[in-house]
Design a protein around this motif. Structure first.
Motif, short mmCIF file in Angstrom:
data_model
loop_
_atom_site.label_atom_id
_atom_site.label_comp_id
_atom_site.label_asym_id
_atom_site.label_seq_id
_atom_site.Cartn_x
_atom_site.Cartn_y
_atom_site.Cartn_z
N LEU A 274 0.87 -1.17 0.00
CA LEU A 274 0.00 0.00 0.00
C LEU A 274 0.90 1.22 0.00
O LEU A 274 1.52 1.55 1.02
N GLN A 275 1.01 1.85 -1.16
CA GLN A 275 1.79 3.08 -1.29
C GLN A 275 0.90 4.24 -0.92
O GLN A 275 -0.14 4.46 -1.53
N MET A 276 1.34 4.99 0.10
CA MET A 276 0.53 6.09 0.62
C MET A 276 1.29 7.40 0.40
O MET A 276 2.38 7.59 0.96
N ASN A 277 0.72 8.26 -0.43
CA ASN A 277 1.32 9.55 -0.72
C ASN A 277 0.44 10.68 -0.19
O ASN A 277 -0.73 10.47 0.13
N SER A 278 1.01 11.87 -0.13
CA SER A 278 0.27 13.06 0.33
C SER A 278 -0.47 12.76 1.64
O SER A 278 -1.66 13.06 1.78
N LEU A 279 0.25 12.19 2.58
CA LEU A 279 -0.38 11.78 3.83
C LEU A 279 -0.88 12.97 4.63
O LEU A 279 -0.29 14.06 4.61
#
Length: 124
Positions: free
Chosen positions: A81-86
């Protein structure tokens, strides 16, 4: 016996990125859908994302659509699970789970096998 293990949780600043991993064993991995849920204290576990065994079809909660990307690497029995702009509201314990269903359910009660979770903390 099915076993799932999550990893990759850390503390990051808002706007940052993390990649979570979920490794599952005890089943033919490529024949199963994998889902990610998250939970904060005092609230129910909520659906985040899932990837099906059928053509690796992906599903996302509206709150993470466009920011998170789920993928699978069946040869490694692993889903990412790639999580960006957290955002600070992404702070939670993240759990993965496994299902034979397509499409994968969005209700936590439909799943039997859970890992211990991995903590993601996003500071503002």
């Amino acid at each position: 016996q099915v076993r799932v293990v999550e990893s990759g949780g850390e503390t990051v600043q808002a706007g940052g990125s993390l990649r979570l991993s979920c490794e599952a064993s005890g089943r033919t991995f490529s024949s199963y859908s994998i889902a990610w849920f998250r939970q904060v204290p005092g609230k129910e576990r909520e659906f985040v994302s899932a990837i099906s065994w059928l053509r690796s079809t992906t599903y996302y909660a509206d709150s993470v659509k466009g920011r998170f990307t789920i993928s699978r690497e069946d040869i490694k029995n692993t889903v990412y699970l790639q999580m960006n702009s957290l955002k600070p509201e992404d702070t939670a314990v993240y759990f993965c789970t496994i299902s034979a269903d397509h499409p994968p359910p969005r209700a936590q009660g439909e799943y039997r096998h859970w890992g211990q979770g991995t903590q993601v903390t996003v500071s503002s």
